[in-house]
Design a protein around this motif. Structure first.
Motif, PDB file in Angstrom:
ATOM      1  N   HIS A  97       0.846  -1.194   0.000  1.00  0.00           N
ATOM      2  CA  HIS A  97       0.000   0.000   0.000  1.00  0.00           C
ATOM      3  C   HIS A  97       0.872   1.230   0.000  1.00  0.00           C
ATOM      4  N   ARG A  98       0.211   2.367  -0.297  1.00  0.00           N
ATOM      5  CA  ARG A  98       0.955   3.613  -0.346  1.00  0.00           C
ATOM      6  C   ARG A  98       0.780   4.374   0.957  1.00  0.00           C
ATOM      7  N   LEU A  99       1.864   4.958   1.427  1.00  0.00           N
ATOM      8  CA  LEU A  99       1.808   5.806   2.604  1.00  0.00           C
ATOM      9  C   LEU A  99       2.309   7.183   2.226  1.00  0.00           C
ATOM     10  N   LEU A 100       1.727   8.186   2.887  1.00  0.00           N
ATOM     11  CA  LEU A 100       2.145   9.554   2.624  1.00  0.00           C
ATOM     12  C   LEU A 100       3.451   9.819   3.335  1.00  0.00           C
ATOM     13  N   ASP A 101       4.457  10.209   2.573  1.00  0.00           N
ATOM     14  CA  ASP A 101       5.739  10.581   3.166  1.00  0.00           C
ATOM     15  C   ASP A 101       5.669  12.061   3.458  1.00  0.00           C
ATOM     16  N   ARG A 102       5.486  12.381   4.748  1.00  0.00           N
ATOM     17  CA  ARG A 102       5.288  13.795   5.087  1.00  0.00           C
ATOM     18  C   ARG A 102       6.507  14.634   4.800  1.00  0.00           C
ATOM     19  N   ARG A 103       7.641  13.973   4.737  1.00  0.00           N
ATOM     20  CA  ARG A 103       8.855  14.753   4.466  1.00  0.00           C
ATOM     21  C   ARG A 103       8.811  15.359   3.080  1.00  0.00           C
ATOM     22  N   THR A 104       8.233  14.609   2.140  1.00  0.00           N
ATOM     23  CA  THR A 104       8.234  15.100   0.769  1.00  0.00           C
ATOM     24  C   THR A 104       6.825  15.401   0.272  1.00  0.00           C
ATOM     25  N   GLY A 105       5.839  14.953   1.010  1.00  0.00           N
ATOM     26  CA  GLY A 105       4.467  15.151   0.560  1.00  0.00           C
ATOM     27  C   GLY A 105       4.055  14.157  -0.503  1.00  0.00           C
ATOM     28  N   GLU A 106       4.934  13.200  -0.798  1.00  0.00           N
ATOM     29  CA  GLU A 106       4.626  12.250  -1.877  1.00  0.00           C
ATOM     30  C   GLU A 106       4.151  10.941  -1.285  1.00  0.00           C
ATOM     31  N   GLN A 107       3.460  10.181  -2.108  1.00  0.00           N
ATOM     32  CA  GLN A 107       3.048   8.849  -1.727  1.00  0.00           C
ATOM     33  C   GLN A 107       4.181   7.886  -2.076  1.00  0.00           C
ATOM     34  N   ARG A 108       4.456   6.982  -1.161  1.00  0.00           N
ATOM     35  CA  ARG A 108       5.451   5.968  -1.446  1.00  0.00           C
ATOM     36  C   ARG A 108       4.840   4.603  -1.222  1.00  0.00           C
ATOM     37  N   TRP A 109       5.225   3.648  -2.084  1.00  0.00           N
ATOM     38  CA  TRP A 109       4.725   2.286  -1.924  1.00  0.00           C
ATOM     39  C   TRP A 109       5.500   1.582  -0.822  1.00  0.00           C
ATOM     40  N   PHE A 110       4.726   0.886   0.051  1.00  0.00           N
ATOM     41  CA  PHE A 110       5.346   0.092   1.106  1.00  0.00           C
ATOM     42  C   PHE A 110       4.811  -1.317   1.048  1.00  0.00           C
ATOM     43  N   LEU A 111       5.684  -2.270   1.366  1.00  0.00           N
ATOM     44  CA  LEU A 111       5.225  -3.641   1.543  1.00  0.00           C
ATOM     45  C   LEU A 111       5.064  -3.859   3.031  1.00  0.00           C
ATOM     46  N   ALA A 112       3.816  -4.157   3.455  1.00  0.00           N
ATOM     47  CA  ALA A 112       3.555  -4.399   4.870  1.00  0.00           C
ATOM     48  C   ALA A 112       3.416  -5.894   5.080  1.00  0.00           C
ATOM     49  N   ARG A 113       4.147  -6.399   6.055  1.00  0.00           N
ATOM     50  CA  ARG A 113       4.054  -7.830   6.370  1.00  0.00           C
ATOM     51  C   ARG A 113       4.040  -7.985   7.874  1.00  0.00           C
ATOM     52  N   ALA A 114       3.341  -9.025   8.355  1.00  0.00           N
ATOM     53  CA  ALA A 114       3.400  -9.298   9.788  1.00  0.00           C
ATOM     54  C   ALA A 114       3.091 -10.758  10.026  1.00  0.00           C
ATOM     55  N   LEU A 115       3.689 -11.300  11.060  1.00  0.00           N
ATOM     56  CA  LEU A 115       3.439 -12.676  11.457  1.00  0.00           C
ATOM     57  C   LEU A 115       3.075 -12.710  12.938  1.00  0.00           C
ATOM     58  N   PRO A 116       2.170 -13.604  13.314  1.00  0.00           N
ATOM     59  CA  PRO A 116       1.820 -13.671  14.728  1.00  0.00           C
ATOM     60  C   PRO A 116       2.787 -14.571  15.493  1.00  0.00           C
ATOM     61  N   LEU A 117       3.074 -14.156  16.727  1.00  0.00           N
ATOM     62  CA  LEU A 117       3.870 -15.006  17.604  1.00  0.00           C
ATOM     63  C   LEU A 117       2.883 -15.701  18.545  1.00  0.00           C
ATOM     64  N   ARG A 118       2.950 -17.020  18.594  1.00  0.00           N
ATOM     65  CA  ARG A 118       1.988 -17.756  19.420  1.00  0.00           C
ATOM     66  C   ARG A 118       2.671 -18.355  20.639  1.00  0.00           C
ATOM     67  N   ASP A 119       1.866 -18.518  21.725  1.00  0.00           N
ATOM     68  CA  ASP A 119       2.401 -19.156  22.934  1.00  0.00           C
ATOM     69  C   ASP A 119       2.182 -20.660  22.858  1.00  0.00           C
ATOM     70  N   GLN A 120       2.493 -21.368  23.980  1.00  0.00           N
ATOM     71  CA  GLN A 120       2.406 -22.834  23.939  1.00  0.00           C
ATOM     72  C   GLN A 120       1.005 -23.319  23.646  1.00  0.00           C
ATOM     73  N   ASN A 121       0.006 -22.507  23.996  1.00  0.00           N
ATOM     74  CA  ASN A 121      -1.373 -22.934  23.729  1.00  0.00           C
ATOM     75  C   ASN A 121      -1.836 -22.497  22.353  1.00  0.00           C
ATOM     76  N   HIS A 122      -0.894 -22.122  21.540  1.00  0.00           N
ATOM     77  CA  HIS A 122      -1.189 -21.695  20.181  1.00  0.00           C
ATOM     78  C   HIS A 122      -2.008 -20.415  20.129  1.00  0.00           C
ATOM     79  N   GLN A 123      -2.032 -19.707  21.242  1.00  0.00           N
ATOM     80  CA  GLN A 123      -2.747 -18.433  21.248  1.00  0.00           C
ATOM     81  C   GLN A 123      -1.798 -17.335  20.810  1.00  0.00           C
ATOM     82  N   ILE A 124      -2.349 -16.384  20.084  1.00  0.00           N
ATOM     83  CA  ILE A 124      -1.513 -15.292  19.594  1.00  0.00           C
ATOM     84  C   ILE A 124      -1.152 -14.371  20.743  1.00  0.00           C
ATOM     85  N   GLN A 125       0.156 -14.114  20.911  1.00  0.00           N
ATOM     86  CA  GLN A 125       0.624 -13.214  21.964  1.00  0.00           C
ATOM     87  C   GLN A 125       0.826 -11.829  21.417  1.00  0.00           C
TER      88      GLN A 125
END
Lengths: 847, 126
Positions: free
Chosen positions: A562-590
């Motif tokens: 997605h694109r985020l506004l770079d306030r420094r330049t006022g321009e839109q820049r494309w970003f790749l956002a990724r995330a992974l969940p860390l789970r505990d022993q009960n497989h619950q997301i921490q």
């Protein structure tokens, strides 16, 4: 006492001579004696047992009766000594007495009277006899009274309750009264408590009456109440009707008294130590009966006994009641004791449980008094401090105080007066006061959490201090480890070029590395909620938010560009956002661990690449298409030549065709060159090799080359070249530019003259090529400089092909510009302005 | 084979060399040839001259290309008789064949193919 019914007053007269009998009875009657003339000896003997006053008889009359009378006399009760007054006609009275005494026995009480009996003598003897007899009677009564009293005493000692009264009155009747009653004080009046009557029916009848009526309860004026109140007995020797009325308190009472019958009565109080309890009434109902003083005394004594009996009975009752109560009380006490011991047992069990709980607690508990002495301590308190048991700590308490150190979490040693126990002793309440502890003798180190509060007594003054110690060492160490791990993570995170962030399991960002703050230009603030959402490009906003929310909800790995506004330049820049969940022993997301990678450059390159590929595809498509044109011409000419040669056309014609074929071939070659140029320039591979170039000379040379072609077209080239224009350019490329412009002028000159000029103005070389040809439509004037796009061939652009595009690239790469002025039907003017010295441009524009 | 048509073949192509090449080839075969540079010129010729026997029409021309030309051309009833053969290097030419053309010639074409098409519509050459 005199009872009217009995013979106690009667004189029995038995005389053989009726006249004598008659006379005698008259004389006795006049003297106030009650007489009865017996009809015969047998009748007389019958009456002897009935306590007559005396017997008046004669010797002759007793003939034949002596034995009988003797027997009767012998049977007299001890008190009785029946006077026998005997008339004798004998000469010797003494003799006669002896004879009679012998005949009648020693128990005969003889009083002799000689005939003729004088009235006076008779009276005198009878009076003497009566006095004696009355005394006997009295003695008998007294005996009876004593017997009754004795019986009464016996009765009293064996009976209790008011039944004794009933038994008592029954003792009296009939011996000493015709009826006897006891009335007891009850409130302000009296009630009948006991009644005995010679006639049981009468008694019952009276009782019945009393049950029905209440009148007797209000006997204010009655004798019974009077006696009860005053305690003075009353002897009613002769009860006339009037007196009976007086004695009664009401009409009913009077009727009852009459029913009972009252000719003589004695009413005595039931005298006790205190006020009389009631009254005892003895009454005689037969006419002629009367009571006397002795009866009164007796009645008083009986009354006293009755009172005593009653008191005793009441005492016994009270005693019994008390005993019963005592029994009940003791039973209750016993049960209460049982309960208490039961409760005590429970209390003991509770206490034992409490004690066990207290000792089993893992937190240490200590209670000290205001002097600092330990009142209570559980095992944990000692064990936390490294002792085996509370007892062991108690024994070592003094030494312990010396080797135990407490520090606050900053490591500062605490003086004893700042220790938790000291603070609580001063009345403070502590909650989770965390300290570190050290035992200098063993080197043991812990983290402890102290809580405590003062305990007050019932007056609200502090009497004790309670402190609870919890060993939080492992927790603190875990916290330290976590902090350290966190620190390392942050260190790592701040050293990567991406923006790194973490979020909690609800998807709220709780940490960003420094790159984020670099990007947003804001300062890190501890409680600010960071989020990329406000910076999202509006077109990407919805999908990005939905994708993140879905991931948070389902635990799917998160990835989106997605694109985020770079306030420094006022321009839109494309970003790749990724995330992974860390789970505990009960497989619950921490936690979520995520990155934002700036892929703007990559995207641009991709874009360029895509574009370039697209371009290349277009290029290839068009190249193929375009090259076919000159190729077609070439091939046709060659085929034509083949056909012509077969057809044996003239050599001149053949030459002509060859010439055309050759030109077509040249064109093909030229077009290929142009296309390669375009390709090269598009790929950014236009490299200018600068050298010193004499522009004036170059232009002349090019124009020279075109002179023949121009002439053929009819367009003479007129030159106006400023001499000695030197500059630093790429010679070949510049030649290409000039060639292109001149070639176009010739092609589209319509045979009109072409003017080519060169001058230097404002530090720039200005080349102009003017034709008077067909001109260019205003809409086309920019398009002619464009490269092909989308399978629109170069010939679309007004037929100028790629040449002008290449020209522009070269001119702009050299730091200059090329422009056109044109009017359809009039002609066109192309102007190129070039700086003499190199001015670097970034890229050739891709126009 | 129909009798030889005396009317000219109108060659419409914005490339001079091709115009020339086709003209030479056809004239060599004895056909009369007229030339037009683009659709506009072709229309102008048609307006001012008797109908040709055949029009050889290039696809890619400027300012007026074949499509635009055909749009105008088909409006005139008197042009309905004139066959138009599409000459194009464009691979997609086959699709355009549906659009009322009497035939398609693919560039670069063999002379035989050219002559065959022309003969069909104009009769054989000499």
């Amino acid at each position: 006492m005199v009872k009217g019914t009995d013979n106690a007053g009667r004189v029995l007269v038995l005389l053989s001579d009726g006249a004598e009998a008659e006379l005698t009875s008259r004389v006795l009657a006049a003297a106030g004696f009650n007489c009865w003339v017996a009809p015969g000896g047998g009748a007389l003997c019958e009456q002897l047992g009935h306590d007559p006053m005396a017997v008046v008889t004669s010797e002759e009359a007793l003939a034949g009766l002596m034995t009988t009378i003797q027997g009767a006399l012998a049977k007299q009760p001890p008190w009785s000594d029946l006077p026998l007054v005997i008339f004798t006609s004998a000469d010797d009275q003494t003799d006669a007495r002896l004879r009679l005494q012998q005949a009648l026995g020693p128990s005969a009480n003889l009083l002799m009277l000689d005939r003729p009996v004088k009235d006076g003598a008779l009276r005198g003897v009878m009076q003497v006899a009566r006095r004696a007899r009355l005394r006997q009677f009295e003695a008998r009564h007294q005996t009876t009274r004593l017997e009754v009293l004795a019986d009464a005493s016996r009765l009293i000692s064996s009976l209790d309750g008011e039944e004794v009264l009933q038994s008592l009155v029954q003792l009296v009747v009939p011996r000493l009264a015709d009826w006897c009653a006891v009335d007891l004080l009850d409130g302000g009046s009296t009630r009948l408590a006991a009644l005995a009557h010679v006639s049981a029916e009468t008694a019952e009848g009276v009782r019945e009456r009393l049950r029905q009526g209440t009148a007797l309860d209000r006997r204010e004026a009655g004798a019974v109440l009077r006696v009860t109140r005053t305690g003075s007995p009353e002897l009613l020797q002769e009860v006339t009707d009037a007196r009976l009325e007086q004695a009664a308190s009401s009409d009913l009472h009077a009727r009852i008294l009459r029913q009972l019958g009252m000719r003589s009565a004695v009413i005595v109080p039931l005298a006790s130590a205190g006020p009389p309890l009631g009254a005892l009434t003895l009454a005689l109902k037969e006419p002629g009966s009367s009571y006397d003083e002795s009866d009164l005394h007796f009645a008083l004594e009986l009354g006293r006994r009755a009172a005593a009996a009653l008191e005793k009975a009441r005492l016994l009752q009270t005693e019994r009641a008390v005993r019963v109560e005592a029994r009940i009380a003791s039973e209750q006490a016993r049960r209460a004791e049982e309960r208490i011991s039961g409760l005590a047992g429970e209390a003991e069990r509770s206490r034992a449980q409490l004690e066990a709980t207290f000792q089993a607690m893992t937190d240490g508990v200590v209670v000290v008094d205001m002097a600092g002495n330990v009142v209570l301590m559980n095992e944990a308190e000692a064990q936390i401090r490294g002792y085996e048991s509370a007892a062991a700590l108690r024994m070592d308490l003094a030494r312990f105080g010396r080797v135990f150190e407490l520090k606050d979490l900053e490591g500062k040693n605490l003086a004893a007066d700042r220790w938790p126990i000291s603070r609580v002793l001063r009345g403070e309440t502590l909650v989770d006061c965390e300290l570190s502890a050290l035992r200098r003798d063993t080197g043991q180190l812990w983290y402890l959490s102290f809580s405590g509060r003062p305990i007050s007594d019932e007056r609200g003054r502090q009497s004790l201090a309670l402190v609870i110690t919890r060993d939080i060492t492992s927790r603190k160490l875990a916290e330290d480890a976590l902090r350290e791990s966190e620190r390392r993570f942050r260190f790592l995170a701040d050293n990567v070029p991406q923006i790194v962030w973490t979020a909690n399991r609800e998807g709220v960002v709780d940490y960003c590395n420094e790159r984020w703050y670099d990007f947003t230009g804001q300062k890190r603030a501890n409680d600010a909620e960071e989020s990329w959402v406000p910076l999202l490009h509006p077109d990407d906003l919805q999908q990005s938010v939905e994708t993140w929310e879905r991931s948070v909800r389902t635990g799917e790995p998160y990835q989106i560009e997605h694109r985020l506004l770079d306030r420094r330049t006022g321009e839109q820049r494309w970003f790749l956002a990724r995330a992974l969940p860390l789970r505990d022993q009960n497989h619950q997301i921490q936690k979520w661990f995520g990155t934002l990678t700036d892929i703007q450059d990559q995207k641009e390159v991709e874009g360029e690449l895509a574009q370039a590929l697209h371009t290349r595809e277009d290029f290839l498509a068009i190249a193929g298409h375009e090259l076919k044109t000159p190729l077609t011409a070439l091939l046709m000419h060659v085929q034509g030549l083949q056909a012509g040669r077969r057809a044996k056309i003239s050599a001149a014609k053949l030459d002509e065709r060859l010439e055309k074929a050759s030109r077509a071939g040249d064109r093909l070659a030229s077009l290929i060159d142009q296309m390669l140029d375009v390709s090269r320039i598009s790929a950014g591979r236009l490299q200018l090799e600068r050298e010193d170039v004499a522009l004036d000379t170059l232009i002349r040379e090019v124009c020279d080359r075109f002179s023949e072609q121009a002439a053929r077209a009819g367009s003479a080239i007129v030159l106006e070249i400023q001499p000695r224009v030197q500059g630093s350019w790429d010679r070949l490329r510049l030649e290409q530019v000039v060639t292109n412009l001149v070639s176009n002028a010739v092609k589209y000159g319509k045979g009109n003259p072409i003017a080519v000029s060169l001058e230097v103005a404002a530090g720039r070389a200005v080349i102009q090529v003017r034709d008077h040809g067909i001109g260019i439509l205003p809409g086309q004037q920019q398009k002619i400089f464009e490269r092909f796009e989308r399978a629109v061939g170069p010939r679309e652009f007004g037929g100028f092909g790629l040449g002008l595009w290449i020209t522009r690239q070269i001119v702009e790469a050299s730091g200059g510009e090329v422009t056109v002025e044109s009017e359809p039907g009039v002609g066109s003017l192309f102007t190129v302005r070039l700086p003499l010295e190199p001015v670097e441009n970034r890229h050739a524009s891709q126009g | 084979m129909p009798a030889r048509d005396e009317r000219p073949v109108l060659v419409v192509d914005d490339d001079a060399d091709i115009r020339e090449a086709i003209q030479d080839a056809l004239e060599q075969e004895g056909y009369a040839v007229e030339l037009a540079r683009d659709g506009g010129e072709a229309l102008a010729f048609l307006q001012g001259h008797p109908a040709p026997a055949l029009i050889l029409l290039d696809w890619n021309m400027a300012p007026m290309n074949a499509e635009q030309f055909m749009a105008e051309f088909s409006k005139e009833p008197r042009f309905a008789q004139v066959p138009v053969v599409l000459v194009t290097a464009d691979v997609r030419a086959n699709e355009k064949a549906q659009q009322g053309f009497a035939g398609v010639l693919k560039k670069p074409m063999k002379l035989e193919a050219l002559f065959e098409v022309v003969a069909r519509h104009c009769g054989s050459g000499r």
